[in-house]
Scaffold this active site. Structure first.
Site, PDB file in Angstrom:
ATOM      1  N   CYS A 149       9.519   9.499  -0.574  1.00  0.00           N
ATOM      2  CA  CYS A 149       8.914  10.681   0.036  1.00  0.00           C
ATOM      3  C   CYS A 149       8.730  11.707  -1.066  1.00  0.00           C
ATOM      4  O   CYS A 149       9.699  12.111  -1.702  1.00  0.00           O
ATOM      5  CB  CYS A 149       9.842  11.224   1.119  1.00  0.00           C
ATOM      6  SG  CYS A 149       9.256  12.754   1.859  1.00  0.00           S
ATOM      7  N   HIS A 179       4.522   3.987  12.859  1.00  0.00           N
ATOM      8  CA  HIS A 179       4.796   3.978  11.415  1.00  0.00           C
ATOM      9  C   HIS A 179       5.882   5.019  11.166  1.00  0.00           C
ATOM     10  O   HIS A 179       5.624   6.217  11.195  1.00  0.00           O
ATOM     11  CB  HIS A 179       3.482   4.327  10.698  1.00  0.00           C
ATOM     12  CG  HIS A 179       3.568   4.442   9.211  1.00  0.00           C
ATOM     13  ND1 HIS A 179       2.996   3.530   8.371  1.00  0.00           N
ATOM     14  CD2 HIS A 179       4.121   5.377   8.399  1.00  0.00           C
ATOM     15  CE1 HIS A 179       3.199   3.885   7.105  1.00  0.00           C
ATOM     16  NE2 HIS A 179       3.880   5.007   7.102  1.00  0.00           N
ATOM     17  N   ASN A 226       9.432   4.080   3.804  1.00  0.00           N
ATOM     18  CA  ASN A 226       9.173   3.404   5.069  1.00  0.00           C
ATOM     19  C   ASN A 226      10.429   2.722   5.582  1.00  0.00           C
ATOM     20  O   ASN A 226      11.360   2.436   4.833  1.00  0.00           O
ATOM     21  CB  ASN A 226       8.107   2.325   4.836  1.00  0.00           C
ATOM     22  CG  ASN A 226       6.761   2.923   4.514  1.00  0.00           C
ATOM     23  OD1 ASN A 226       6.039   3.327   5.405  1.00  0.00           O
ATOM     24  ND2 ASN A 226       6.424   2.993   3.239  1.00  0.00           N
ATOM     25  N   ARG A 266       0.838  -1.196   0.000  1.00  0.00           N
ATOM     26  CA  ARG A 266       0.000   0.000   0.000  1.00  0.00           C
ATOM     27  C   ARG A 266       0.879   1.255   0.000  1.00  0.00           C
ATOM     28  O   ARG A 266       1.032   1.924  -1.016  1.00  0.00           O
ATOM     29  CB  ARG A 266      -0.957  -0.016   1.218  1.00  0.00           C
ATOM     30  CG  ARG A 266      -2.125   0.949   1.119  1.00  0.00           C
ATOM     31  CD  ARG A 266      -1.819   2.371   1.481  1.00  0.00           C
ATOM     32  NE  ARG A 266      -1.316   2.499   2.861  1.00  0.00           N
ATOM     33  CZ  ARG A 266      -0.779   3.606   3.325  1.00  0.00           C
ATOM     34  NH1 ARG A 266      -0.661   4.681   2.550  1.00  0.00           N
ATOM     35  NH2 ARG A 266      -0.305   3.671   4.570  1.00  0.00           N
TER      36      ARG A 266
END
Lengths: 324, 324
Positions: B256, B223, B265, B29
């Site tokens: 990003c 996260h 991530n 995702r």
């Protein structure tokens, strides 16, 4: 000039973190020794001068090993002499033995670092000595230093402290025994290095806590490699215990002979960001460091460089610790 | 199936760390939504099956946003249906609003995550709603879920919790207010996200400590983005407070939008190594994860991938936490 304190003049900041920390630049030694490019002396001097302008006040400028072994560092005496011209710069060198130490003393280094490998197998393979033979060498270095009336400090740096690619586990008890032995043999200070990137924050907390019990203020530095991405997490774990000096290498240069292409030392610029963001004053200008990083990476074109800050830049709400 | 606990069924291990932790895979995702390559549904299914074989039991399989906005995730319903065929796999989806939630409920997702941006500016720019309008939407989602007699859990995910590229600082008090508001509106659980890589271990400790006071066991996940190299250090800081679920993305994919080329991530494989090395059981087979990483990186050839473990491999003395 920052002298031998380890957990340096620490007035605790928030959450018990040190208010200040020192990043000791090791790119000119640990970085350059592991890569093929040989930087001209003039570029090393420019690097040192720029690092000084960024606020760096402790730099490991080279290593007094035979030039045949490390041609990249053959100009260490000249680089050291240059570093000594910068007021308040604390210049260290690595020395593999008494002979190297004599050159460090002669060159007026502020500090000489004798590496010792806590892994017996690694020690024999890399230094051709047992760890205890290195301890004995430190004793001879101390005697020579004192006989010369020199002020060059002596650091015993215990490497492979969290494990070793040859031997695997290195017992905590052996690392602690060697720290004590180095101090007993006359080391002014001791440090721990994760030479091959085997450490993790839990293991760092566990070992450093005990190292501090043995060495107190004479435990001076954590040297973490980013081979498995944990250099900053490991530094944060040591910081939480009050450690306030860390080795790091601009652009993370250095690599690992056992993992081609892998990261080397913690990146100076990334570590500086972490510390400053946490409110720990490093005295460094991170944007100036990033500019220097770009310059040095240009000199080393073709060599692997590492780190994250050079791409991302500072957050737009960033405030240096000293400005808060 | 791991249900809504946050600081999950935590029996404390060494140094008070959780004995177990869960890495929720978000590569399918958060990773895929940020890169150009559109993976075919069959490859997503293969990724999920392999991740399952590696031991992953929580996977965010997609997002119920309009396919026009994110063509990469247009097959989310199909991918979710596939994930539900794997016994014990906890499948989550991101939902931007009630409409998406209705699809998640219809598809039988175990969990739907409604993102909220604590930064007012970021919220308006990205979601075209104020944070409080998102809270109100969560209330409607809760009502719809209950009316449908569905068991799909609802997570309110507070992003830009440590700052924002548009607004800069995001006050801790605002983040905490929104966590409480989400819980009051009917969220089963809440989580915090460092959407743009502005967090640091100190700020993580400070905010998570307070978030746990508000949400207790309903605080479910950290996260962290690796934009500035601190994802693992930040995860370690949260872990120390007992947080035992972390989002991560295989090969650190995601990036990003505000820092081209920067990491996205936390890398699943690097985070898994850190946790296991620290003695925290993740249930994951790291070598199998590294093999999957190589496969997925091959599918995504040309896209930036990140992380360190894929180059370095496991230390030769590595033992999974469960084997000690």
């Amino acid at each position: 000039m920052n002298s031998s304190q380890a957990v340096s003049s620490r007035s605790p900041g928030s959450r018990g973190l040190p208010a200040k920390a020192i990043i000791r630049e090791v790119g000119l030694r640990d970085g350059l020794q592991s890569i093929a490019t040989v930087l001209p002396t003039a570029q090393k001097q420019e690097w040192i001068l720029d690092a000084y302008a960024c606020g760096q006040r402790e730099i490991e400028v080279g290593s007094f090993v035979p030039p045949k072994l490390l041609p990249q560092l053959a100009d260490t005496a000249e680089v050291l002499a240059y570093a000594r011209t910068l007021p308040g710069l604390f210049a260290s060198v690595l020395v593999p033995n008494l002979k190297g130490a004599e050159r460090a003393i002669e060159g007026g280094a502020d500090l000489m670092i004798l590496p010792l490998s806590a892994s017996h197998a690694h020690s024999l393979a890399n230094l051709r000595k047992t760890p205890d033979e290195v301890v004995a060498e430190l004793g001879r270095i101390r005697a020579a230093r004192d006989a010369a009336g020199s002020k060059t400090l002596i650091e015993g740096g215990v490497g492979t402290a969290w494990g070793c690619t040859l031997q695997g586990n290195v017992p905590v008890s052996e690392v602690l025994r060697l720290l004590q032995a180095l101090l007993d043999a006359g080391a002014d200070r001791v440090s721990l290095a994760d030479t091959v990137g085997y450490a993790n924050p839990y293991a760092v907390s566990t070992l450093v806590e005990q190292a501090l019990k043995i060495a107190g203020d004479r435990f001076c530095c954590g040297h973490f490699h980013d081979t498995r991405g944990l250099a900053l997490a490991n530094a944060a774990a040591a910081l939480q215990l009050g450690v306030s000096r860390f080795d790091a290498s601009l652009a993370g240069i250095g690599g690992c002979p056992h993992a081609p292409g892998a990261s080397g030392n913690a990146s100076t610029e990334d570590l500086a960001f972490m510390l400053e963001a946490m409110g720990v004053d490093t005295g460094l200008d991170i944007n100036a460091l990033l500019a220097l990083r770009a310059k040095v990476a240009g000199w080393l074109a073709g060599e692997a460089t590492h780190g994250a800050m050079w791409r991302a830049g500072l957050p737009n709400n960033f405030k240096p610790a000293a400005a808060r």
